[in-house]
Design a protein around this motif. Structure first.
Motif, short mmCIF file in Angstrom:
data_model
loop_
_atom_site.label_atom_id
_atom_site.label_comp_id
_atom_site.label_asym_id
_atom_site.label_seq_id
_atom_site.Cartn_x
_atom_site.Cartn_y
_atom_site.Cartn_z
N THR A 144 63.81 59.56 78.47
CA THR A 144 63.69 58.97 79.81
C THR A 144 64.81 57.98 80.11
OG1 THR A 144 62.21 57.22 79.00
CG2 THR A 144 61.19 59.25 79.81
N ASP A 156 68.22 66.47 78.22
CA ASP A 156 66.93 66.44 77.53
C ASP A 156 66.25 67.79 77.69
OD1 ASP A 156 65.23 64.27 76.05
OD2 ASP A 156 63.80 65.51 77.16
N ILE A 157 65.49 68.17 76.69
CA ILE A 157 64.86 69.48 76.67
C ILE A 157 63.58 69.52 77.50
CG2 ILE A 157 63.39 69.15 74.64
CD1 ILE A 157 64.38 71.98 73.73
N LEU A 158 63.07 68.34 77.89
CA LEU A 158 61.84 68.27 78.69
C LEU A 158 62.17 67.87 80.12
CD1 LEU A 158 59.49 66.56 76.08
CD2 LEU A 158 59.58 68.98 76.71
N GLN A 159 61.74 68.68 81.06
CA GLN A 159 62.10 68.47 82.46
C GLN A 159 61.57 67.16 83.01
OE1 GLN A 159 60.71 71.52 85.15
NE2 GLN A 159 62.31 71.09 86.65
N ASP A 160 60.36 66.78 82.64
CA ASP A 160 59.81 65.54 83.18
C ASP A 160 60.62 64.33 82.72
OD1 ASP A 160 58.84 65.85 80.55
OD2 ASP A 160 57.04 64.68 80.97
N ASN A 161 61.16 64.37 81.50
CA ASN A 161 62.02 63.28 81.03
C ASN A 161 63.29 63.18 81.87
OD1 ASN A 161 60.33 62.43 78.98
ND2 ASN A 161 61.41 63.54 77.36
N VAL A 162 63.87 64.33 82.18
CA VAL A 162 65.09 64.35 82.98
C VAL A 162 64.84 63.73 84.35
CG1 VAL A 162 66.74 65.88 84.15
CG2 VAL A 162 66.08 66.34 81.78
N GLU A 163 63.76 64.12 84.99
CA GLU A 163 63.45 63.58 86.31
C GLU A 163 63.18 62.09 86.25
OE1 GLU A 163 60.20 66.04 87.43
OE2 GLU A 163 61.46 67.79 87.90
N TRP A 166 68.63 69.08 82.52
CA TRP A 166 67.57 69.70 81.73
C TRP A 166 68.21 70.80 80.89
CZ3 TRP A 166 63.54 73.63 83.93
CH2 TRP A 166 62.56 73.89 82.96
N ASP A 205 69.10 72.18 76.42
CA ASP A 205 68.95 72.09 74.96
C ASP A 205 70.33 71.83 74.37
OD1 ASP A 205 68.62 72.50 72.22
OD2 ASP A 205 67.12 74.09 72.51
N THR A 265 70.64 75.87 79.31
CA THR A 265 69.46 75.43 80.03
C THR A 265 68.24 76.17 79.49
OG1 THR A 265 69.67 77.12 81.73
CG2 THR A 265 70.86 75.07 82.09
#
Length: 208
Positions: free
Chosen positions: A49, A81-88, A123, A125, A131
């Motif tokens: 995050t 980051d591999i997790l989309q919610d972290n990127v947002e 987002w 890897d 992506t």
């Protein structure tokens, strides 16, 4: 104090543990000279995050005196980051830091700042350099991760796009790479796309 885990399940599934604020500052103090340059570039390949990127931006914002310098500082920060919610969440945290330390953004400045964050915090890897999602209509494999280099010439910005694979490819030539700041002999990557110089306030409109 920054939360170090979101859930035990995420730790089990992804090994997700965020670096604590004390450790972030201790590590950044080791490269203090670079964190105190508006244009020095930082890449966090597992940004979560944004604990590192938020502090880097906070330090850079202490040096800026204009809207153009502020956007240049934002343009120098990259994350994957591999997790989309972290990127947002990372993008929103960086925007919040700008508002808290520089002031509220409106109009073209806000739109261009959001656009740069959408290009720089991705987002993907960092191990596969792709992506998570396949190309439109495909069923397997993601697209190559592409980062933008933002070269400021006064108030105009020259954008060049590079695949992360090209940036990391071990090919030695004389010249600077996107993430090299020491002036050493390094590989010289080839951009996959170049854009004409654009006023920094028009990045969001001119370079989709």
């Amino acid at each position: 104090m920054t939360q170090q885990i979101k859930s035990r399940q995420r730790v089990a599934d992804h090994g997700e543990v965020f670096t604590a604020e004390r450790e972030v500052n201790a590590m950044l103090d080791l490269v203090r000279q670079e964190t105190e340059r508006i244009d020095s570039r930082f890449l966090e390949p597992a940004c979560g995050t944004g604990n590192f990127l938020v502090e880097i931006l906070r330090r850079k914002l202490r040096l800026v005196h204009s809207d153009c310098e502020m956007l240049q500082a934002v343009c120098s920060i990259y994350g994957i980051d591999i997790l989309q919610d972290n990127v947002e969440e990372c993008r929103e945290r960086l925007l919040t830091i700008i508002t808290e330390h520089y002031g509220p953004l409106t109009g073209d400045l806000l739109a261009s700042t959001r656009y740069v964050l959408s290009r720089n915090i991705l987002w993907g890897d960092a191990l596969t350099l792709c992506t998570p999602l396949p190309p439109k209509g495909g069923t397997e494999g993601g697209l190559p991760i592409i980062f933008s280099e933002w070269g400021f010439i006064g108030e105009r910005v020259k954008r060049r796009d590079f695949t992360l694979d090209m940036l990391l490819r071990p090919r030695t030539m004389s010249g600077p790479s996107l993430f090299d700041e020491l002036g050493d002999e390094v590989f010289l990557p080839e951009p996959c796309h170049e854009y004409p110089p654009t006023h920094y306030l028009r990045l969001h409109a001119a370079q989709q």
